[in-house]
Design a protein around this motif. Structure first.
Motif, PDB file in Angstrom:
ATOM      1  N   THR A  84       0.841  -1.190   0.000  1.00 10.49           N
ATOM      2  CA  THR A  84       0.000   0.000   0.000  1.00 10.49           C
ATOM      3  C   THR A  84       0.880   1.245   0.000  1.00 10.49           C
ATOM      4  N   PRO A  85       0.342   2.411  -0.380  1.00  8.24           N
ATOM      5  CA  PRO A  85       1.154   3.642  -0.351  1.00  8.24           C
ATOM      6  C   PRO A  85       1.689   3.953   1.041  1.00  8.24           C
ATOM      7  N   VAL A  86       0.908   3.618   2.066  1.00 10.70           N
ATOM      8  CA  VAL A  86       1.331   3.795   3.451  1.00 10.70           C
ATOM      9  C   VAL A  86       1.650   2.414   4.007  1.00 10.70           C
ATOM     10  N   SER A  87       2.917   2.184   4.385  1.00  7.53           N
ATOM     11  CA  SER A  87       3.310   0.863   4.875  1.00  7.53           C
ATOM     12  C   SER A  87       2.588   0.522   6.173  1.00  7.53           C
ATOM     13  N   TYR A  88       2.517   1.491   7.085  1.00  9.03           N
ATOM     14  CA  TYR A  88       1.756   1.295   8.321  1.00  9.03           C
ATOM     15  C   TYR A  88       1.328   2.650   8.846  1.00  9.03           C
ATOM     16  N   ALA A  89       0.285   2.645   9.647  1.00 10.67           N
ATOM     17  CA  ALA A  89      -0.264   3.886  10.192  1.00 10.67           C
ATOM     18  C   ALA A  89      -0.465   3.755  11.689  1.00 10.67           C
ATOM     19  N   HIS A  90      -0.492   4.906  12.349  1.00 10.04           N
ATOM     20  CA  HIS A  90      -0.698   4.915  13.806  1.00 10.04           C
ATOM     21  C   HIS A  90      -1.648   6.073  14.145  1.00 10.04           C
ATOM     22  N   PRO A  91      -2.962   5.791  14.229  1.00  9.29           N
ATOM     23  CA  PRO A  91      -3.906   6.857  14.580  1.00  9.29           C
ATOM     24  C   PRO A  91      -3.817   7.233  16.054  1.00  9.29           C
ATOM     25  N   LEU A  92      -4.117   8.488  16.334  1.00 17.60           N
ATOM     26  CA  LEU A  92      -4.185   8.992  17.702  1.00 17.60           C
ATOM     27  C   LEU A  92      -5.627   9.346  18.023  1.00 17.60           C
ATOM     28  N   LYS A  93      -5.927   9.476  19.299  1.00 18.63           N
ATOM     29  CA  LYS A  93      -7.325   9.603  19.710  1.00 18.63           C
ATOM     30  C   LYS A  93      -7.962  10.939  19.338  1.00 18.63           C
ATOM     31  N   ASP A  94      -7.146  11.942  18.984  1.00 19.68           N
ATOM     32  CA  ASP A  94      -7.706  13.235  18.619  1.00 19.68           C
ATOM     33  C   ASP A  94      -7.885  13.379  17.110  1.00 19.68           C
ATOM     34  N   GLY A  95      -7.752  12.288  16.379  1.00 18.03           N
ATOM     35  CA  GLY A  95      -7.944  12.328  14.938  1.00 18.03           C
ATOM     36  C   GLY A  95      -6.666  12.486  14.145  1.00 18.03           C
ATOM     37  N   ARG A  96      -5.581  12.833  14.806  1.00 17.03           N
ATOM     38  CA  ARG A  96      -4.299  12.889  14.105  1.00 17.03           C
ATOM     39  C   ARG A  96      -3.804  11.462  13.868  1.00 17.03           C
ATOM     40  N   ALA A  97      -2.781  11.334  13.025  1.00 17.54           N
ATOM     41  CA  ALA A  97      -2.219   9.998  12.772  1.00 17.54           C
ATOM     42  C   ALA A  97      -0.792  10.145  12.267  1.00 17.54           C
ATOM     43  N   ILE A 298     -12.985  -0.063   7.004  1.00 17.42           N
ATOM     44  CA  ILE A 298     -12.989   0.468   8.365  1.00 17.42           C
ATOM     45  C   ILE A 298     -13.168   1.987   8.334  1.00 17.42           C
ATOM     46  N   PRO A 299     -14.125   2.532   9.076  1.00 10.71           N
ATOM     47  CA  PRO A 299     -14.401   3.975   9.045  1.00 10.71           C
ATOM     48  C   PRO A 299     -13.464   4.775   9.951  1.00 10.71           C
ATOM     49  N   TRP A 300     -12.189   4.812   9.616  1.00 12.57           N
ATOM     50  CA  TRP A 300     -11.216   5.524  10.438  1.00 12.57           C
ATOM     51  C   TRP A 300     -11.579   6.996  10.587  1.00 12.57           C
ATOM     52  N   ALA A 301     -11.397   7.527  11.783  1.00 10.82           N
ATOM     53  CA  ALA A 301     -11.643   8.944  12.012  1.00 10.82           C
ATOM     54  C   ALA A 301     -10.741   9.793  11.129  1.00 10.82           C
ATOM     55  N   ASN A 302      -9.519   9.320  10.906  1.00  7.91           N
ATOM     56  CA  ASN A 302      -8.616   9.952   9.955  1.00  7.91           C
ATOM     57  C   ASN A 302      -8.582   9.068   8.714  1.00  7.91           C
ATOM     58  N   PRO A 303      -9.220   9.477   7.613  1.00  9.47           N
ATOM     59  CA  PRO A 303      -9.340   8.607   6.437  1.00  9.47           C
ATOM     60  C   PRO A 303      -8.003   8.153   5.866  1.00  9.47           C
ATOM     61  N   ALA A 304      -6.926   8.911   6.097  1.00  9.07           N
ATOM     62  CA  ALA A 304      -5.624   8.536   5.550  1.00  9.07           C
ATOM     63  C   ALA A 304      -5.143   7.201   6.117  1.00  9.07           C
ATOM     64  N   VAL A 305      -5.621   6.838   7.295  1.00 10.73           N
ATOM     65  CA  VAL A 305      -5.219   5.561   7.900  1.00 10.73           C
ATOM     66  C   VAL A 305      -5.652   4.396   7.016  1.00 10.73           C
ATOM     67  N   GLY A 306      -6.728   4.552   6.278  1.00 14.73           N
ATOM     68  CA  GLY A 306      -7.227   3.499   5.399  1.00 14.73           C
ATOM     69  C   GLY A 306      -6.301   3.172   4.244  1.00 14.73           C
ATOM     70  N   GLN A 307      -5.251   3.971   4.041  1.00 18.73           N
ATOM     71  CA  GLN A 307      -4.280   3.687   2.983  1.00 18.73           C
ATOM     72  C   GLN A 307      -3.286   2.609   3.408  1.00 18.73           C
ATOM     73  N   ALA A 308      -3.318   2.210   4.664  1.00 18.43           N
ATOM     74  CA  ALA A 308      -2.371   1.225   5.183  1.00 18.43           C
ATOM     75  C   ALA A 308      -3.059  -0.116   5.413  1.00 18.43           C
TER      76      ALA A 308
END
Length: 483
Positions: A84-97, A298-308
């Motif tokens: 995937t374009p993002v090898s791995y992601a790490h979301p945080l509870k405030d919506g950042r990642a 998965i409906p990630w709060a930060n949609p960019a997380v779905g790239q991983a």
């Protein structure tokens, strides 16, 4: 006709050992307790005949990078690795990642004020990537050709595997992004061993990526098995070996089993001193796994997380330190570290309309018997509100039950032993040849031997080379590349 060599256990290391022995011209027989081969490489339909789940390992950076698989060449054998374009992601509870793009520059740009620090950490590792991987995945029993790579590794371990780690980055995105990788060591954080894991897996995110095999991990096992059969090897499934004496006569036996299982299989044949050394071998925290069938991405709060395809759910660096250290101490954390895999993010063919496989596991104390389904679901929900509503089916497997699935996962420890610095180097017992046992012709080749866990095949390959040297006088490694 009696075999020349026997391999007990058909996980990735047992299969790699059999490939190496078969390519050296030996007749190899493999014994597997379950109906299907593969160990941690099994892929099966759990809830829907059209949807397959990986039962353990699903993401394989080491199957691209390791010396064994580089020579074996999975691509030439029909195994397609998808990233995937993002090898791995790490979301945080405030919506950042935090996002680890395969492209290093994109990652540095995303990390803003920490971008230059991330570049200084990763760029030298990428420039020496193959040498670094080869050093870490060696048997650690000989001096490297150059000390520059060990020095590069040591300098980063001292920063990111000690109390200095929180001071290196200024943003939580960068701190948590690297700490989530360190948590793959499944043990106390921070530690020198986790620092080495962070360096190894972290830089591979920007090299070969963290790919998934198209159609599932079993494709890797299938490719290894096809090579074994082509060399005349035979498989005996549904055969649980309980004593060495029940095996046919062979010049050498390689055991892809845990130290606990070896002590049981060898019974009283082992010298007392060696049995005591095996008994001192420590197992790490457990993985408690949940398999999901969901109706939509998965409906990630930060949609960019779905790239991983791989997502780490552990909160901040400090929260991960607390949770991982608690699990290592035998205390069940309220919010454990969770590693989630969404294979269809990289391989859309794994999904069907309205049906998609997802799995995740939490790090819990060794032997933990609590069903993790509710805990893991709630953890995902924190970072992906509405996830619970997408779940069609789910199945939880506690750490204790994971050992029933695979006896090598003692107490649910999928790494084959605690990843402390000492035990990483001296597993399963301190010996110059860690694969050779006191029993004539008997060798260990599981992840409990160097270089340790992950699907890299090197424990099996190195054990087979040791057996070839000592039992057959073969001192040149056989060609394991495509015929």
């Amino acid at each position: 006709m009696e075999p020349d060599a026997i391999v007990v256990g058909t996980g990735p290391n047992g299969l790699a050992a059999a490939v190496t022995l078969g390519r050296a011209g030996l007749k190899v027989a493999l014994y597997e307790a379950r109906e299907t081969i593969g160990g941690g490489l099994r892929t099966e339909s759990l809830f829907d005949p059209e949807i397959e789940h990986d039962l353990c390992s699903a993401v394989h950076p080491m199957a691209v990078a390791s010396p064994f698989f580089r020579r074996f060449d999975l691509a030439s054998r029909g195994v397609t690795m998808l990233s995937t374009p993002v090898s791995y992601a790490h979301p945080l509870k405030d919506g950042r990642a935090g996002l680890a793009y395969r492209d290093l520059e994109a990652t540095c740009e995303h990390l803003g004020p920490d971008g230059e620090r991330w570049r200084r950490l990763m760029q030298p590792l990428l420039e020496h990537s193959q040498e670094l991987v080869d050093f870490i995945l060696s048997g650690q029993r000989s001096l490297p050709r150059s000390l520059s790579v060990p020095a590069l590794l040591a300098s980063r371990m001292l920063v990111h595997g000690t109390a200095l780690a929180p001071r290196h980055f200024s943003t939580e995105e960068a701190r948590s992004l690297l700490t989530g990788v360190a948590a793959h060591a499944v043990g106390r954080l921070p530690s020198l061993a986790s620092g080495a894991v962070a360096v190894l897996l972290g830089h591979l995110a920007h090299a070969g990526g963290w790919p998934v095999p198209e159609s599932g991990s079993a494709r890797i096992a299938d490719a290894l098995a096809a090579d074994i059969v082509a060399c005349g090897g035979t498989f005996h499934t549904n055969h649980h070996v309980t004593r060495l004496e029940e095996l046919p006569r062979a010049k050498t036996v390689l055991l892809d089993v845990s130290p606990k299982a070896f002590a049981r299989i060898a019974a009283d044949r082992l010298p007392l001193r060696y049995r005591r050394a095996l008994a001192r071998f420590r197992y790490g925290p457990a993985a408690a796994k949940v398999d999901f069938l969901v109706s939509e991405p998965i409906p990630w709060a930060n949609p960019a997380v779905g790239q991983a395809a791989t997502v780490h759910l552990g909160g901040t660096q400090a929260e991960m330190y607390r949770a991982e250290t608690a699990a290592a101490a035998g205390i069940r954390p309220e919010e454990p570290f969770v590693l989630l895999v969404d294979p269809a993010a990289a391989d859309p063919g794994r999904a069907r309309a309205g049906r998609r496989p997802v799995w995740a596991y939490a790090h819990v104390p060794n032997g933990d018997a609590v069903d993790p389904a509710a805990t893991v679901t709630a953890c995902i929900e924190r970072y992906a509100p509405g996830f619970t509503d997408t779940v069609i089916h789910r199945r939880g497997i506690s750490g204790a039950k994971y050992e029933a699935y695979n006896p090598n996962y003692v107490g649910g420890d999928i790494g084959g032993g605690a990843m402390t610095l000492w035990q990483s180097l001296m597993r399963p017992v301190p010996r110059f040849d860690p694969y050779r046992t006191p029993l004539h012709g008997v060798y260990l080749c599981a992840a409990s031997t160097p270089p340790g866990p992950s699907v890299h095949g090197m424990s099996g390959h190195l054990a087979a080379l040791s057996a070839l040297r000592r039992e057959f006088g073969v001192r040149t490694a056989p060609d394991i590349g495509p015929r």
